[in-house]
Design a protein around this motif. Sequence first.
Motif: not given
Lengths: 315, 278
Positions: A6-11, A25, A29, A32, B101, B103, B168
């Motif tokens: 798995s790699t995060s979708p938002s990498v 940023r 977010a 979130l 991801h 901050p 994923q």
Amino acid sequence: MLRRLSTSPSVSISQRESQSPLPTRVWRAKWLYLALLIPVAMLLIFEWLPAFSALYNSLYIWNGGKVHFYVGLEHYERMLSDRTFRVAITNLISFVFFRVIMQTALPFFAAEMIVNLRSARWSYWWKIIFVFPMVVPTILNYLIWRFIYNPQVGLLNEGLELIGLEQYTHAWIGDPNTVMWALAFVRFPWLPTLQFLIILGGLQTIPQEVHESAAIDGAGFWRRLFYIDIPMTKRQITLAMILTMLFMTQRFDLFLVMTDGGPGYSSMVPALQLYQSAFHFLEFGYASAIGVVLFVAMLALTVINLRVSAIGANA
Amino acid sequence: MTKRKSLRLGNRDLPFQMVLLAFGIVTFFPLVLVVITSFKSNTQFYHNFWLPELPLHLGNYSSAFRIIWRFIVNSVLYSGSTICLIAVIASVAGYVFARFHFPFKTALFLGFITLIMVPGVLTLAPRFVLVRDLGMVNTPYALISVWVSGGLVLSTWLMRSYFESLPQELFDAAYVDGAAEWQVFIYVSVPLARPMIATVAMTTLISSWNDLIWPLVTITDKDKMPLAMGLMQFSSDFETDWGTLFAGYVISSIPLLCVFAVAMRQFISGLTSGSIKA
């Protein structure tokens, strides 16, 4: 194994985004943060605020209301000369020591035997049987053991009379000399569910091949136990020990229900003294100071335990 | 052939089986005695401590039930709402921490997991003052809010590691099909996370169901008491009426017994495989 895939979708997005300025940023977010608003607010109000309040108020005399003035480290000095507290600490150390051994060894041997059964059906049923006491509400464990220790019609004394040992019947939790032993054996043959399942899980993951090759090399039950099973479940054993230690240090419902610290204060433990200071004597400052000492002790014990087992694992 | 084989294997198991059997008998003995005594009158109990005796006093159960039922209903309501809230909040928070991801993510997550090291006994007294000043003493909110926030710490962590372990490709497939993020969460992630949600629900149930100290501090009305606290009250009210007392004990073990019957396999496998080792 799955985690590696798995790699995060938002990498990739975040790599691009890391070039944009922080406020941008943060703004991106916003949903979130909104999603995290409730849990973060709850933890701040009901966990972090009381924790810092305890640290702060351990330096004050405080009745939980208007009476509130600074006394510095006086509560901590008082603890050093408080005879009840000294008894409580001594009790706690021997109690935790005994319980950690009992609550690790007992589930380990039960799990070891269950895992060793060839009949899968039986080992399934034994698991169910030994987890079963979990359905009994915790307080009933204590109330049932209070009945077992009852001096007039208790199970233990009746049992002793039945097998002709009348001279050993005793007021088990009414006598300052036996009360801590009696409390140490509360829930005795019942396995602690969590610790049992953790250790069982560890033993189940030992590959069959390891045991088979040990058997070919002529290792018997005991050799296998000490050279394979215990070393290979070291992590689970450590976890079970830490959990028992943490539970026993901070949970005082056992003492509250069974003896309320008595007779006298012969079965006092620090957590119960904290409770009584706050809710019987309205000494919230002193209670907070006891809490801080317990917190520091638990932190230190956990770190030491992890260090020791890490050293053991490396050796 | 098969018969002889199983016989031989059975013999190898025999010493272990005997020890386990002895252990099992000692484990269940006090429980059996409680059940036996719950059908006796006091005279029968004092006269014959060990064995069951006729006539059975079923009246013990009806008089115990008249008192215990309210505590059970209260506990079901309190623990039920706690479980629902934790399941929803921890799933969302765990998903956000696992999949995005942003901050201050690490700082926020540390704010969650450092609390594992903060013992409940440290926060007990100041938390009571806080809850009292918020006017929540002697209301269910005092219990539910504190149980939810306490349970969130571990639950969020468990949910996060579970969502991180999902491959994923699953999410990619959903995105390709044009699913929005909330649809991915509700229709893909939550159904997949059902075993972990069940584990979280089970641990929350056990810890809230058995909590005695916090209700003892915050609840005063008898008809608002949860089961653990109600039992303490009940045991002092019926101190010497052994039959009724033990009938109450049996009745109050039934709710978890039902849950246990339905979810035991799930619970055992959840705790023995995976989640704890990480």
